[in-house]
Design an enzyme around this catalytic site. Structure first.
Site, PDB file in Angstrom:
ATOM      1  N   GLU A  42      18.373  93.096  43.161  1.00  0.00           N
ATOM      2  CA  GLU A  42      19.169  92.406  42.154  1.00  0.00           C
ATOM      3  C   GLU A  42      18.454  91.088  41.871  1.00  0.00           C
ATOM      4  O   GLU A  42      18.171  90.332  42.810  1.00  0.00           O
ATOM      5  CB  GLU A  42      20.581  92.128  42.691  1.00  0.00           C
ATOM      6  CG  GLU A  42      21.430  91.467  41.648  1.00  0.00           C
ATOM      7  CD  GLU A  42      22.851  91.148  42.101  1.00  0.00           C
ATOM      8  OE1 GLU A  42      23.231  91.507  43.227  1.00  0.00           O
ATOM      9  OE2 GLU A  42      23.553  90.522  41.296  1.00  0.00           O
ATOM     10  N   ARG A 266      19.028  97.289  58.349  1.00  0.00           N
ATOM     11  CA  ARG A 266      18.385  96.168  57.679  1.00  0.00           C
ATOM     12  C   ARG A 266      17.644  95.323  58.710  1.00  0.00           C
ATOM     13  O   ARG A 266      17.954  95.333  59.894  1.00  0.00           O
ATOM     14  CB  ARG A 266      19.392  95.339  56.893  1.00  0.00           C
ATOM     15  CG  ARG A 266      20.418  94.607  57.721  1.00  0.00           C
ATOM     16  CD  ARG A 266      21.507  94.008  56.844  1.00  0.00           C
ATOM     17  NE  ARG A 266      21.016  92.957  55.989  1.00  0.00           N
ATOM     18  CZ  ARG A 266      21.084  92.984  54.655  1.00  0.00           C
ATOM     19  NH1 ARG A 266      21.612  94.020  54.034  1.00  0.00           N
ATOM     20  NH2 ARG A 266      20.632  91.985  53.942  1.00  0.00           N
ATOM     21  N   LYS A 276      20.117  86.176  50.005  1.00  0.00           N
ATOM     22  CA  LYS A 276      19.695  85.387  48.848  1.00  0.00           C
ATOM     23  C   LYS A 276      20.730  84.329  48.510  1.00  0.00           C
ATOM     24  O   LYS A 276      20.386  83.217  48.129  1.00  0.00           O
ATOM     25  CB  LYS A 276      19.493  86.313  47.643  1.00  0.00           C
ATOM     26  CG  LYS A 276      18.185  87.055  47.658  1.00  0.00           C
ATOM     27  CD  LYS A 276      18.043  87.907  46.408  1.00  0.00           C
ATOM     28  CE  LYS A 276      18.259  89.356  46.716  1.00  0.00           C
ATOM     29  NZ  LYS A 276      18.889  90.130  45.687  1.00  0.00           N
TER      30      LYS A 276
END
Ligand code: ATP
Ligand code: MG
Length: 563
Positions: A42, A266, A276
């Site tokens: 994104e 992850r 982020k």
């Protein structure tokens, strides 16, 4: 918490398949001819080392199996996204050494996604809901309590078609209506309790401008985008495993190309934040100099700090692919960059905390050039000449007035070798009024040049030096961990991540460097002998170079832990 530093390093030696490779090989055995993956960021921030892991995985698997990997921007949230991020993501993927087969944007599929929403409405599988966000949330129930059906759930197909088109046409305000899938308000998986497909957001999108005021939700956009691109293996992180039934539901109901989703753990790193959103906060609050502050875990920061793409790929490889969450030791990342830079970085001498040494028996005004090896790991790197004179700087750490036993560096009456040059003996220690050592008077053995002493006596210690007259001054930035807490995913109650910022994560000193470093170019990395790896920062000016310490030669945190 699971520390994988050593384990990961050794497990990697044996080249058994990871579970994703096994899955892909199974699909190939079943007749899958063309492997297609994608990396779907994104564009709401700069990529971090966790994304690097995902990039290496997606591009790496496609490459290994002769397939293709797309770069797809998951740009369905106009409020948080920006072209600045789109550009930086492309730069970072390229820098890591990968090239995409196709570059796509979820926003390119907005028309198709809209058409598919109409298909779901016509099939009686989606409806427009007038409840507020709050009502929807309250009526969703809990894991143990079923949700309540919306009073608008049984609208007719015609009414839904009409309302949805009017949502698209901008007739309603933000939040006034949403489009929801009609699945099951009592479903044990909460995500299947009539998930929202579209919401109204009157905001300009960085690519589609003002064409749309309804935007698809992640779950609705992601799988269908995969399907449009014929992604065979849609790899994502573990927290999306509960989304998989929904991913499959859309594909089944729309009868479109069946992409499949697979989840891996992850990447988490000790002392590191990997989000982020939180990294953006650090930037906005000016806790760091920017997204590429060398202390940040972003790819652009690693690049600025002197990391090579090879070292990051080596790291991704050593971390491996896990099915369960774990936390990787930050030391493993540093290990990888040391390994790589050891091979490629030229050696130079620099003194970061100087004491002046006057060699009293060295002729005044004399200057000679000392031949030094550029990189003992790489013969092709050749040699260079470094000026030597009567006055030099050595590291304050390399002198001790009252040394303990087994101290082999310089101390009163003792000899030490100057790297590539002579043996010197300390005769006199000069101090200022406060008792601080300011200068050493030494004598050198003129017959000890280039490595041998005149009478074969053994001198164990070797220290680095620079000619005081020729040294160039530079700003040297010594970085340390940004956070002091090992597991940044588990903060103490009532604390925020800012509470754990390391106040000593940046120390700026003046370094005295051998003159050749004065011409080094931005981005070039060197090993400063005995100190670490350093690279030229983009803040350098013709008047003053700025160096970043990429990494020390040894893991100082590991040493502290065993103390
Ligand atoms: P963030 O919370 O940092 O924004 P994200 O998962 O929301 O992370 P995306 O831009 O949606 O970020 O991620 C793009 C891809 O990178 C996704 O497939 C995601 O699963 C993967 N990814 C993100 N963070 C990590 C991580 N720490 N380790 C491995 N893969 C990751
Ligand atoms: Mg995200």
């Amino acid at each position: 918490m699971n520390h994988l530093c050593e384990n990961a390093a050794s497990a990697n030696e044996e080249k058994s398949l990871n579970f994703l490779e096994e899955i892909i090989e199974e699909s190939i055995a079943k007749g899958e001819k063309h492997i297609q993956t994608r990396f779907p960021p994104e564009p709401n921030g700069y990529l971090h080392i966790g994304h690097a892991k995902s990039i290496c995985l997606n591009f790496g698997l496609a490459k290994k199996y002769g397939g293709k990997c797309n770069l797809r921007f998951d740009d369905t949230n106009p409020v948080k996204e920006d072209v600045e991020y789109v550009d930086s993501i492309q730069e970072d993927v390229h820098w890591l050494g990968f090239d995409w087969a196709g570059i796509h944007y979820a926003s390119d599929y907005f028309d198709q996604l809209y058409e598919w929403a109409l298909v779901l409405i016509r099939k009686g599988l989606a409806y427009v809901d007038d409840q507020s966000q709050e009502e929807i949330r309250l009526n969703r129930g809990t894991v143990t309590v079923p949700g309540k059906e919306s009073p608008y759930r049984n609208r007719s197909v015609e009414e839904n078609l009409d309302l949805f088109q009017r949502m698209k046409n901008g007739e309603f305000a933000d939040g006034e209506k949403v489009l929801r899938a009609k699945i099951d308000m009592a479903h044990p998986n909460m995500l299947l309790r009539d998930p929202i497909l579209y919401r109204i957001v009157h905001a300009e999108h960085h690519r589609t401008g003002n064409k749309w005021c309804i935007y698809p939700m992640y779950d609705y956009a992601h799988g269908q985008s995969d399907s449009i691109e014929h992604v065979t293996h849609s790899i994502c992180t573990l927290e999306f495993d509960v989304h998989r039934p929904l991913y499959d539901w859309f594909i089944e109901k729309l009868e479109i190309y069946p992409s499949h989703q697979y989840e891996f753990a992850r990447l988490n790193l000790t002392y590191t934040l990997m989000s982020k959103r939180k990294l953006l906060q650090l930037v906005q609050q000016k806790s760091v100099m920017g997204w590429d502050d060398p202390r940040m875990p972003t790819i652009c920061a690693l690049r600025r700090r002197g990391y090579t793409p090879e070292s990051v790929r080596m790291f991704a490889d050593k971390v491996g692919v896990a099915k369960r969450d774990n936390v990787i030791d930050y030391g493993l990342l540093e290990f990888c960059v040391r390994e790589d830079l050891n091979k490629r970085a030229q050696r130079r001498m620099a003194v970061l905390d100087p004491i002046r040494v006057v060699i009293t028996n060295y002729p005044e005004g004399k200057k000679e050039m000392i031949s030094c090896v550029n990189n003992p790991e790489d013969e092709l790197a050749g040699r260079r000449e470094v000026p030597f004179g009567r006055e030099i700087f050595i590291e304050r750490d390399d002198f001790m007035e009252e040394p303990p036993k087994k101290y082999f560096r310089l101390s009163p009456g003792k000899e030490v070798r100057l790297r590539y040059a002579y043996l010197i003996r300390c005769d006199e220690v000069i101090k200022d009024e406060s008792g601080r050592v300011v200068e050493l008077h030494c004598t050198y053995d003129p017959l000890s040049g280039g490595g041998s002493s005149s009478d074969g006596r053994k001198v164990k210690g070797v220290i680095h030096w620079v000619s005081a007259e020729d040294a160039v001054e530079a700003e040297v930035r010594l970085f340390d961990r940004l956070f002091v807490k090992e597991d940044m995913n588990n903060l103490e109650e009532g604390k925020t991540f800012e509470d754990y910022l390391n106040p000593d994560s940046l120390r700026v000193v003046t370094g005295y460097l051998e003159p050749a470093l004065g011409n080094a170019k931005v981005g070039e990395v060197f090993q400063f002998e005995r100190l670490g790896y350093f690279c030229v920062d983009r803040d350098s000016t013709p008047e003053k170079q700025v160096f970043n310490r990429t990494v020390t030669l040894k893991d100082s945190w590991a040493k502290m832990a065993t103390k």
